[in-house]
Design an enzyme around this catalytic site. Sequence first.
Site, PDB file in Angstrom:
ATOM      1  N   SER A 152      -3.250   4.588  -6.316  1.00  0.00           N
ATOM      2  CA  SER A 152      -4.171   5.015  -5.256  1.00  0.00           C
ATOM      3  C   SER A 152      -3.838   6.422  -4.770  1.00  0.00           C
ATOM      4  O   SER A 152      -4.736   7.224  -4.495  1.00  0.00           O
ATOM      5  CB  SER A 152      -4.125   4.029  -4.083  1.00  0.00           C
ATOM      6  OG  SER A 152      -4.670   2.789  -4.469  1.00  0.00           O
TER       7      SER A 152
ATOM      8  N   ASP B 122       1.671   2.162  -3.571  1.00  0.00           N
ATOM      9  CA  ASP B 122       0.559   2.170  -4.522  1.00  0.00           C
ATOM     10  C   ASP B 122       0.336   3.584  -5.061  1.00  0.00           C
ATOM     11  O   ASP B 122      -0.490   4.342  -4.560  1.00  0.00           O
ATOM     12  CB  ASP B 122      -0.701   1.629  -3.837  1.00  0.00           C
ATOM     13  CG  ASP B 122      -1.843   1.403  -4.813  1.00  0.00           C
ATOM     14  OD1 ASP B 122      -1.702   1.785  -5.984  1.00  0.00           O
ATOM     15  OD2 ASP B 122      -2.877   0.850  -4.392  1.00  0.00           O
TER      16      ASP B 122
ATOM     17  N   GLN C 233       0.817  -1.221   0.000  1.00  0.00           N
ATOM     18  CA  GLN C 233       0.000   0.000   0.000  1.00  0.00           C
ATOM     19  C   GLN C 233       0.847   1.265   0.000  1.00  0.00           C
ATOM     20  O   GLN C 233       0.489   2.262  -0.620  1.00  0.00           O
ATOM     21  CB  GLN C 233      -0.939  -0.005   1.204  1.00  0.00           C
ATOM     22  CG  GLN C 233      -2.084  -0.982   1.055  1.00  0.00           C
ATOM     23  CD  GLN C 233      -3.007  -0.983   2.263  1.00  0.00           C
ATOM     24  OE1 GLN C 233      -2.725  -0.293   3.246  1.00  0.00           O
ATOM     25  NE2 GLN C 233      -4.070  -1.743   2.202  1.00  0.00           N
TER      26      GLN C 233
ATOM     27  N   TYR D  43     -10.604  -4.065  -8.003  1.00  0.00           N
ATOM     28  CA  TYR D  43     -11.185  -3.253  -9.074  1.00  0.00           C
ATOM     29  C   TYR D  43     -12.549  -3.798  -9.459  1.00  0.00           C
ATOM     30  O   TYR D  43     -12.877  -4.962  -9.220  1.00  0.00           O
ATOM     31  CB  TYR D  43     -10.285  -3.269 -10.320  1.00  0.00           C
ATOM     32  CG  TYR D  43      -8.965  -2.598 -10.127  1.00  0.00           C
ATOM     33  CD1 TYR D  43      -8.837  -1.219 -10.247  1.00  0.00           C
ATOM     34  CD2 TYR D  43      -7.820  -3.330  -9.824  1.00  0.00           C
ATOM     35  CE1 TYR D  43      -7.611  -0.597 -10.074  1.00  0.00           C
ATOM     36  CE2 TYR D  43      -6.595  -2.711  -9.656  1.00  0.00           C
ATOM     37  CZ  TYR D  43      -6.502  -1.347  -9.786  1.00  0.00           C
ATOM     38  OH  TYR D  43      -5.291  -0.732  -9.612  1.00  0.00           O
TER      39      TYR D  43
END
Length: 523
Positions: free
Chosen positions: A133, A130, A127, A231
């Site tokens: 994002s 990422d 994360q 997704y």
Amino acid sequence: MKIGTPKETFDGENRVAMTPDSARQLQKLGYDCLIEKGAGAAAGFSDAAYKEAGVEIVKTAASLWKAADIIAKVRQPNETELKRLTKGKTLISFFNPAGNEEGMELAKSKGANVIAMEMVPRISRAQKMDALSSMANIAGYRAVIEAGNNFGRFFTGQVTAAGKVPPAKVLIVGAGVAGLAAIGTSTSLGAITYAFDVRPEVAEQVESMGAEFVYLDFEEDQQDGAATGGYASVQSDEFREAQLAKFRELAPEMDIVITTALIPNREAPELWTKDMVEAMKPGSVIVDLAAEKGGNCKLTVADEKIVTPNGVTIIGYTDFPSRMAAQSSSLFATNIRHMMADLTPEKDGQINHDMEDDVIRGATVTYEGEITFPPPPPKVQAIAAQKKPEVKELTPEEKKAQEVAAFKAQTKQQFTLLGVGGALMLLVGLVAPASFMQHFIVFVLAIFVGFQVIWNVSHSLHTPLMAITNAISSIIIVGALMQIGSGSFLVILLAALSVFMAGINIFGGFLVTRRMLAMFQKS
């Protein structure tokens, strides 16, 4: 080794892949940092700030590409930049590998290693890297700001001496990272916010942020986001028709519509049709975050803002993160820095390109003269919770049979316990004196009643119940006080201990009760 960041060549791109703060962190990993002159100016980072952070300023892009062992940039490199790669160099940037086969072939021919930031797998450990994002979060926020800039009223409702202003109604289509960021911004500005997503598991997240989730009256089971890496997936024609029918119903009521729906490696699905735009009120605004892939709205024009004949503004900008360049650059540079930390486990300024690592393997698209895209699925599967097993709904006859069986089992258990208890009492009565039995029976009954009272109360009520019963049941202090005058030292000692412990029960019980009641008072 040296890590360098060139100035972005893409028209209108203001972001930069290295900031003074990230450069300091990269130096702690053992790297020397280079940056092209003026590369950070559009994002608000001056060359002087980079110099102060220990970064070497390089005059030209060609010199930087030649000097650096690792190149970190934001946008997909063009042909000229790819030709500057050499064997052993590492490029880290957005790369669009699914639509950039020529770029991968050129990188392969140069023997360079390419890490595509959009290919970072969506697992918990990754994360912090990422970048998709990070940028989507900014795009969702900025979309609401752009909508507000083009909307002729307040977001929040107001009652003033000049009249009443109703709150704006905002519909956000797609509750991914960008959608959730837009929901948070919209609700914080006071708008009545609605959100739709094809993944029903996101409804809780939407509602927890103060928005209303739009449900479809549709029977078909939808694919869990866990199966597609978080997704949305392609839906059936029947589902699409139900979805469009719902949007047609909502279109006349909405003041602002923000669409964020994208499916990886596909054109954006058309969700807001021409007739929906025509049904909207004059002054309404549509912000299409999928404009780069064709747009979710039929009338969207990429990189432009248009106004339809019925007065609806449609915004199709594709550079929302670049419009907040300082914030975007800071987040993207942090993503790069975390990627470099994984590539440099020894913090010795040397890359260890471990292709056994899920994150590094997933993001690598060319390695040592070979194309490694697409990557295998990560060993650690990601994000969303697994589906709960379906519970079969019982018929009325099955429910009745189940209740009868449970009642019979409970009755049998109770009779067994009473029988065993009665037998034990008889056995004790055979050897114990009558005076003892009187007290013993009262004691056993008190235990039984207390057990039933506590056992049959909800766990959430145990604390207040125990606080009060402790205080009340401490009436036993009277028995202890009566024994203090006894002639036996042992009896006096035990009675004193009983008074002490019962006193703790009394005062402690009422103190806890008082504190719990205070929680429900306004002041």
